[in-house]
Design a protein around this motif. Structure first.
Motif, mmCIF file in Angstrom:
data_model
loop_
_atom_site.group_PDB
_atom_site.id
_atom_site.type_symbol
_atom_site.label_atom_id
_atom_site.label_comp_id
_atom_site.label_asym_id
_atom_site.label_seq_id
_atom_site.Cartn_x
_atom_site.Cartn_y
_atom_site.Cartn_z
ATOM 1 N N MET A 1 5.433 -2.570 1.615
ATOM 2 C CA MET A 1 5.522 -3.491 0.483
ATOM 3 C C MET A 1 6.138 -4.815 0.902
ATOM 4 S SD MET A 1 4.593 -1.680 -2.191
ATOM 5 C CE MET A 1 4.105 0.032 -2.278
ATOM 6 N N ASP A 2 5.615 -5.888 0.344
ATOM 7 C CA ASP A 2 6.218 -7.221 0.421
ATOM 8 C C ASP A 2 6.632 -7.569 -0.998
ATOM 9 O OD1 ASP A 2 5.662 -7.720 3.179
ATOM 10 O OD2 ASP A 2 3.580 -8.125 2.627
ATOM 11 N N PHE A 3 7.823 -8.170 -1.133
ATOM 12 C CA PHE A 3 8.262 -8.497 -2.487
ATOM 13 C C PHE A 3 9.140 -9.738 -2.498
ATOM 14 C CE2 PHE A 3 11.654 -5.855 -0.874
ATOM 15 C CZ PHE A 3 12.794 -6.499 -1.321
ATOM 16 N N ILE A 4 9.204 -10.327 -3.675
ATOM 17 C CA ILE A 4 10.126 -11.413 -3.964
ATOM 18 C C ILE A 4 10.467 -11.300 -5.456
ATOM 19 C CG2 ILE A 4 8.277 -13.089 -4.360
ATOM 20 C CD1 ILE A 4 10.224 -15.218 -3.204
ATOM 21 N N ALA A 5 11.753 -11.368 -5.751
ATOM 22 C CA ALA A 5 12.198 -11.253 -7.143
ATOM 23 C C ALA A 5 13.281 -12.294 -7.379
ATOM 24 C CB ALA A 5 12.731 -9.855 -7.431
ATOM 25 N N SER A 6 13.099 -13.095 -8.408
ATOM 26 C CA SER A 6 14.059 -14.140 -8.750
ATOM 27 C C SER A 6 14.560 -13.922 -10.162
ATOM 28 C CB SER A 6 13.425 -15.528 -8.677
ATOM 29 O OG SER A 6 12.980 -15.790 -7.377
ATOM 30 N N ALA A 7 15.830 -14.151 -10.362
ATOM 31 C CA ALA A 7 16.413 -14.074 -11.707
ATOM 32 C C ALA A 7 17.177 -15.363 -11.942
ATOM 33 C CB ALA A 7 17.345 -12.887 -11.834
ATOM 34 N N ARG A 8 16.889 -15.993 -13.054
ATOM 35 C CA ARG A 8 17.611 -17.209 -13.426
ATOM 36 C C ARG A 8 18.212 -16.994 -14.802
ATOM 37 N NH1 ARG A 8 12.903 -20.858 -13.195
ATOM 38 N NH2 ARG A 8 11.826 -19.491 -11.793
ATOM 39 N N SER A 9 19.533 -17.112 -14.900
ATOM 40 C CA SER A 9 20.172 -17.004 -16.210
ATOM 41 C C SER A 9 20.065 -18.341 -16.897
ATOM 42 C CB SER A 9 21.648 -16.652 -16.060
ATOM 43 O OG SER A 9 21.783 -15.375 -15.525
ATOM 44 N N ARG A 10 19.887 -18.292 -18.194
ATOM 45 C CA ARG A 10 19.889 -19.516 -18.968
ATOM 46 C C ARG A 10 20.518 -19.210 -20.319
ATOM 47 N NH1 ARG A 10 15.281 -19.489 -22.568
ATOM 48 N NH2 ARG A 10 13.931 -17.796 -21.966
ATOM 49 N N THR B 1 0.826 -1.199 0.000
ATOM 50 C CA THR B 1 0.000 0.000 0.000
ATOM 51 C C THR B 1 0.864 1.254 0.000
ATOM 52 O OG1 THR B 1 -0.138 0.050 2.414
ATOM 53 C CG2 THR B 1 -1.920 -1.087 1.246
ATOM 54 N N ILE B 2 0.275 2.307 -0.520
ATOM 55 C CA ILE B 2 0.852 3.645 -0.488
ATOM 56 C C ILE B 2 -0.066 4.472 0.406
ATOM 57 C CG2 ILE B 2 1.489 5.675 -1.850
ATOM 58 C CD1 ILE B 2 1.588 3.663 -4.303
ATOM 59 N N ASN B 3 0.490 5.026 1.471
ATOM 60 C CA ASN B 3 -0.268 5.812 2.455
ATOM 61 C C ASN B 3 -1.409 5.028 3.094
ATOM 62 O OD1 ASN B 3 1.251 8.112 2.512
ATOM 63 N ND2 ASN B 3 0.044 9.170 0.964
ATOM 64 N N GLY B 4 -1.289 3.714 3.144
ATOM 65 C CA GLY B 4 -2.262 2.877 3.831
ATOM 66 C C GLY B 4 -3.584 2.699 3.125
ATOM 67 N N THR B 5 -3.809 3.400 2.016
ATOM 68 C CA THR B 5 -5.105 3.303 1.352
ATOM 69 C C THR B 5 -5.003 2.909 -0.117
ATOM 70 O OG1 THR B 5 -5.061 5.673 0.857
ATOM 71 C CG2 THR B 5 -6.203 5.010 2.865
ATOM 72 N N GLU B 6 -3.963 3.342 -0.800
ATOM 73 C CA GLU B 6 -3.825 3.068 -2.227
ATOM 74 C C GLU B 6 -3.071 1.762 -2.439
ATOM 75 O OE1 GLU B 6 -1.779 4.999 -6.207
ATOM 76 O OE2 GLU B 6 -1.990 6.243 -4.418
ATOM 77 N N THR B 7 -3.655 0.849 -3.193
ATOM 78 C CA THR B 7 -3.047 -0.452 -3.455
ATOM 79 C C THR B 7 -1.946 -0.331 -4.496
ATOM 80 O OG1 THR B 7 -5.121 -1.567 -2.959
ATOM 81 C CG2 THR B 7 -3.507 -2.809 -4.243
ATOM 82 N N PHE B 8 -0.836 -1.006 -4.236
ATOM 83 C CA PHE B 8 0.255 -1.119 -5.203
ATOM 84 C C PHE B 8 0.408 -2.599 -5.520
ATOM 85 C CE2 PHE B 8 4.600 -1.826 -6.545
ATOM 86 C CZ PHE B 8 4.837 -0.781 -7.419
ATOM 87 N N ASN B 9 0.318 -2.947 -6.801
ATOM 88 C CA ASN B 9 0.458 -4.328 -7.233
ATOM 89 C C ASN B 9 1.223 -4.322 -8.557
ATOM 90 O OD1 ASN B 9 0.300 -7.053 -7.633
ATOM 91 N ND2 ASN B 9 -1.924 -7.131 -7.820
ATOM 92 N N ALA B 10 2.507 -4.607 -8.495
ATOM 93 C CA ALA B 10 3.367 -4.519 -9.674
ATOM 94 C C ALA B 10 3.052 -5.616 -10.672
ATOM 95 C CB ALA B 10 4.829 -4.598 -9.265
ATOM 96 N N SER B 11 2.987 -5.221 -11.939
ATOM 97 C CA SER B 11 2.795 -6.201 -13.007
ATOM 98 C C SER B 11 4.132 -6.635 -13.595
ATOM 99 C CB SER B 11 1.908 -5.612 -14.103
ATOM 100 O OG SER B 11 2.468 -4.409 -14.590
#
Length: 171
Positions: free
Chosen positions: A147-156, A20-30
């Protein structure tokens, strides 16, 4: 490898960043990206860092964006870190492009970051509770990010066969 094949490196990125931003606005990254970045002008230990960039895009026709960027020094242990104006182990930026003509950048002034990096899976995860501030036009404006987040990068490595050349023929 033969002359007709090339090898290129690709990054598969998977993740989420929600809150959330300021406790009211939802943030959801695409879109959530994880990279390693050199910060040559920062004092140690923030010379090399893992950087998570999470982008939320509004629907058309405007497609405006809001971004959260978290940088975490590579030499730091998984732990809880205080966020301040001059804190270098962890950096938090928020960029609001709700008005496409003007990007409003907010940087951390206080808060807490709980971060962990798993080298075996190339995964950065954590929680950010931060007050971020913008001082454009000498008028401070403060937002609170959670914010809660998790980001993974896998090289191939992927082989890309070279396209055969076009043949020119006669009738």
């Amino acid at each position: 490898m033969n002359a007709f094949a090339r090898t290129s490196m690709h990054q598969e990125v998977q993740g989420m960043c929600q809150g959330t931003i300021n406790g009211t606005e939802t943030f959801n990254a695409s879109l959530v990206e994880l990279s390693e970045v050199d910060f040559p002008n920062h004092p140690p230990p923030h010379k090399k860092a893992h950087v998570m960039l999470a982008t939320q895009m509004a629907p058309g026709p405007d497609y405006t964006t809001k971004e959260v960027r978290v940088s975490f020094s590579m030499d730091m242990d998984d732990d809880e870190y205080g966020l301040g104006e001059d804190s270098y182990p962890v950096g938090v930026l928020f960029v609001d492009r709700s008005d496409p003509a003007v990007a409003v950048v907010y940087k951390q002034v206080k808060g807490i970051a709980r971060l962990a990096y798993d080298a075996s899976s190339a995964t950065l995860s954590g929680t950010i509770c931060a007050d971020v501030e913008n001082n454009d036009e000498n008028t401070p404006s403060t937002l609170t990010l959670k914010m809660d987040f998790i980001a993974s990068a896998r090289s191939r490595t992927r082989r890309n066969p070279r396209r055969p050349s076009a043949r020119v023929g006669t009738c």
